[in-house]
Design an enzyme around this catalytic site. Structure first.
Site, PDB file in Angstrom:
ATOM      1  N   HIS A 184      -7.105   6.739  -3.036  1.00  6.54           N
ATOM      2  CA  HIS A 184      -7.980   5.756  -2.398  1.00  6.54           C
ATOM      3  C   HIS A 184      -7.331   5.038  -1.215  1.00  6.54           C
ATOM      4  O   HIS A 184      -8.035   4.480  -0.370  1.00  6.54           O
ATOM      5  CB  HIS A 184      -8.451   4.724  -3.424  1.00  6.54           C
ATOM      6  CG  HIS A 184      -7.443   3.664  -3.718  1.00  6.54           C
ATOM      7  ND1 HIS A 184      -6.338   3.877  -4.509  1.00  6.54           N
ATOM      8  CD2 HIS A 184      -7.360   2.367  -3.306  1.00  6.54           C
ATOM      9  CE1 HIS A 184      -5.623   2.770  -4.574  1.00  6.54           C
ATOM     10  NE2 HIS A 184      -6.214   1.840  -3.866  1.00  6.54           N
ATOM     11  N   ASP A 185      -6.009   5.021  -1.121  1.00  5.58           N
ATOM     12  CA  ASP A 185      -5.324   4.395   0.016  1.00  5.58           C
ATOM     13  C   ASP A 185      -4.406   5.382   0.731  1.00  5.58           C
ATOM     14  O   ASP A 185      -3.396   4.988   1.314  1.00  5.58           O
ATOM     15  CB  ASP A 185      -4.507   3.184  -0.452  1.00  5.58           C
ATOM     16  CG  ASP A 185      -5.317   1.903  -0.475  1.00  5.58           C
ATOM     17  OD1 ASP A 185      -6.268   1.787   0.328  1.00  5.58           O
ATOM     18  OD2 ASP A 185      -5.016   1.004  -1.300  1.00  5.58           O
ATOM     19  N   HIS A 244       1.314   1.522  -5.844  1.00  4.66           N
ATOM     20  CA  HIS A 244      -0.001   0.868  -5.926  1.00  4.66           C
ATOM     21  C   HIS A 244      -1.064   1.881  -6.331  1.00  4.66           C
ATOM     22  O   HIS A 244      -1.924   1.585  -7.181  1.00  4.66           O
ATOM     23  CB  HIS A 244      -0.351   0.258  -4.568  1.00  4.66           C
ATOM     24  CG  HIS A 244      -1.805  -0.119  -4.425  1.00  4.66           C
ATOM     25  ND1 HIS A 244      -2.399  -1.121  -5.158  1.00  4.66           N
ATOM     26  CD2 HIS A 244      -2.785   0.392  -3.622  1.00  4.66           C
ATOM     27  CE1 HIS A 244      -3.679  -1.232  -4.824  1.00  4.66           C
ATOM     28  NE2 HIS A 244      -3.945  -0.313  -3.907  1.00  4.66           N
ATOM     29  N   HIS A 290       0.838  -1.199   0.000  1.00  5.82           N
ATOM     30  CA  HIS A 290       0.000   0.000   0.000  1.00  5.82           C
ATOM     31  C   HIS A 290       0.873   1.250   0.000  1.00  5.82           C
ATOM     32  O   HIS A 290       1.018   1.933   1.019  1.00  5.82           O
ATOM     33  CB  HIS A 290      -0.951  -0.014   1.196  1.00  5.82           C
ATOM     34  CG  HIS A 290      -2.044  -1.018   1.076  1.00  5.82           C
ATOM     35  ND1 HIS A 290      -2.030  -2.228   1.737  1.00  5.82           N
ATOM     36  CD2 HIS A 290      -3.195  -1.013   0.343  1.00  5.82           C
ATOM     37  CE1 HIS A 290      -3.123  -2.921   1.435  1.00  5.82           C
ATOM     38  NE2 HIS A 290      -3.837  -2.201   0.588  1.00  5.82           N
ATOM     39  N   ASP A 336      -8.856  -1.555  -7.934  1.00  4.01           N
ATOM     40  CA  ASP A 336      -8.152  -1.748  -6.666  1.00  4.01           C
ATOM     41  C   ASP A 336      -7.637  -3.174  -6.498  1.00  4.01           C
ATOM     42  O   ASP A 336      -6.600  -3.394  -5.864  1.00  4.01           O
ATOM     43  CB  ASP A 336      -9.091  -1.378  -5.516  1.00  4.01           C
ATOM     44  CG  ASP A 336      -8.369  -1.301  -4.182  1.00  4.01           C
ATOM     45  OD1 ASP A 336      -7.142  -1.057  -4.180  1.00  4.01           O
ATOM     46  OD2 ASP A 336      -9.021  -1.491  -3.142  1.00  4.01           O
TER      47      ASP A 336
END
Length: 502
Positions: A257-258, A221, A217, A367
């Site tokens: 998103h992360d 990524h 993560h 994802d």
């Protein structure tokens, strides 16, 4: 020995331009650089490093040098920094490759050098944006690499896009470079009148807030998910239906998103009484944190400050809706809804809510699309996500916590985790996506996933002793999941692989 040290202040032969005084940054240089006139280039022989300038002093440079004249097996670990509203461009971050202990001093490879955005590139981009012709040549150290990166961006819509190579060619700035390219390709910077300085600052801070020490993560990524999201938005059904606002939200949601992912999953945060678990009441803990972190950077940089307040707030809400959809514990909810729409054939992409739902499904697919990539890429991602799982398991062992299912490196393998993830998570999702968009890309993804699964099965069979130990661990993990669900100890289900284990 590689020594990083800071030299005294040097005078500049000319003031720092006024349009960059609100920023701090770095000037990249080599021993042959003649960008600045004060120091004698010969004094910099056999050295490389970075020069930073301070907004409080237009006539001073602070130099952080890496002396490469004497080498040994000693490595240099950079100090991690956090986002700061007035520090939007970082120094070069100096890394050394692992394995120095096994190499001789004479054969030790040079440490990789990464940087976010050089002062030279900022000047170049600002000249281009203002329409000012370039007056002097810019001594950029890696023009050959940036040229190769530009060539790769011409094929950014290819499913076999190698994000690992692209990250190397951009000196670790794949997320920034890719996101800016996609925004410009769609014409969104001009359409939404985004300030390029604010946009760069926002993306630099986003990239910095991804933890580079996470095996999986991290910013690479995020860049990979962003590239996959672009591929999905280029699919015929979406390309003819998505609005400019949808495209902007899709790209930004994929990039953030992360954001600030800690490298552990939600159950770990809950059982360790982490403040984030308390703050978000044990519900979509990480996803809420990613969303709020992105909103914080929007407001800190003022990226959308020129828009009406209502439009800006609505954009933040819709961004949150997209990011929250990546919660793997809600996978079945979204999948059942998607399947119901497809069975009833009532999806209408002229409807804003339906388009938003499809964007949610596209982001979910992006994802966890690693099993659908070509084997050379998929294998790397599988090893990275499994290593992150095992690192969490090591922490749980160290602190005498119950080890999460499939997170124990002693009894699990990359292969058995990947096979389970493909079977129970990836295949059902991508089967429904193919029903929605039965294109060449969808068939390619399913084909890669089938081949990758067969490859992992073959490897498992070659490692028979390991497989016999790993198979009981899967059954034990399932039993523990059932027990935890019955006891109500956790609000989210564990999955076999979980590219998105939050």
């Amino acid at each position: 020995m590689e020594v990083c040290y800071q030299l005294p202040v040097l005078p500049l032969d000319r003031p720092v331009p006024k349009h960059v005084l609100s920023r701090r940054g770095a000037i990249s240089f080599s021993s042959s650089s003649s960008l600045f006139g004060a120091p004698d280039p010969r004094q910099l022989s056999q050295r490389r490093g970075a020069i930073s300038y301070d907004s409080s002093d237009q006539t001073a440079l602070y130099i952080r040098m890496l002396d490469v004249r004497v080498r040994s097996q000693v490595g240099f670990e950079p100090e991690r920094r956090i986002s700061h509203p007035y520090l939007s461009i970082d120094f070069r971050t100096l890394h050394t490759r692992p394995g120095y202990g096994s190499m001789s001093a004479g054969s030790a490879p040079e440490g990789r050098v990464h940087r976010l955005l050089s002062f030279q590139r900022y000047l170049h981009s600002s000249r281009v944006l203002r329409g000012v012709p370039q007056q002097i040549p810019l001594h950029i150290l890696d023009e050959d690499y940036t040229g190769q990166a530009r060539c790769m961006l011409e094929k950014v819509g290819n499913w076999n896009f190698d994000i690992f190579l692209f990250d190397k060619l951009t000196n670790g700035n794949s997320l920034i470079t890719l996101t800016v390219h996609l925004l410009n390709q769609y014409g969104l910077v001009e359409l939404f009148q985004l300030d390029m300085v604010k946009l760069w600052r926002f993306l630099v801070m986003v990239q910095e807030d991804y933890h580079s020490d996470n095996p999986y993560h991290n910013a690479v990524h995020a860049a990979d998910v962003t590239q996959a999201m672009y591929c999905y938005m280029q699919e015929p059904m979406l390309a003819k239906s998505l609005t400019s606002c949808d495209l902007l939200l899709g790209i930004l949601a994929a990039a953030t998103h992360d954001l600030d992912h800690p490298g552990v999953n939600q159950p770990f945060l809950i059982k360790t009484d982490h403040y984030l678990a308390t703050l978000y009441r044990n519900t979509s803990v990480l996803e809420n944190h990613h969303w709020k972190s992105a909103v914080g950077l929007f407001r800190e940089t003022g990226l959308f400050s020129h828009l009406p307040a209502e439009d800006s707030l609505n954009m933040e809400r819709e961004l949150g809706s997209l990011i929250l959809a990546t919660d793997i514990s809600r996978q079945n909810d979204y999948l059942c809804r998607f399947r119901r729409h497809l069975d009833q054939e009532n999806l209408c992409l002229s409807n804003a809510s339906h388009r938003h739902f499809i964007l949610q499904m596209a982001l979910k697919c992006a994802d966890i699309c690693n099993p659908c990539r070509p084997w050379e890429l998929s294998k790397q991602w599988s090893e990275k996500v499994t290593e992150e799982f095992f690192q969490q398991g090591d922490i749980e062992k160290k602190h005498r916590l119950e080890v999460s299912p499939l997170y124990d490196r002693a009894i699990n393998t990359v292969g058995n985790i990947q096979i389970g993830f493909m079977t129970y998570v990836a295949e059902p999702l991508f089967a429904e996506w193919t029903r929605f968009s039965d294109t060449r890309l969808s068939q390619t993804m399913l084909g890669h996933m089938g081949l990758n699964k067969a490859s992992w099965v073959g490897r498992q069979q070659e490692q028979t002793p390991v497989s016999k130990e790993a198979e009981p661990s899967v059954a034990a993990a399932a039993a523990r999941r059932d027990r935890d669900a019955t006891a109500g100890e956790t609000s989210s289900k564990e999955i076999p692989q979980g590219s998105k284990d939050s």
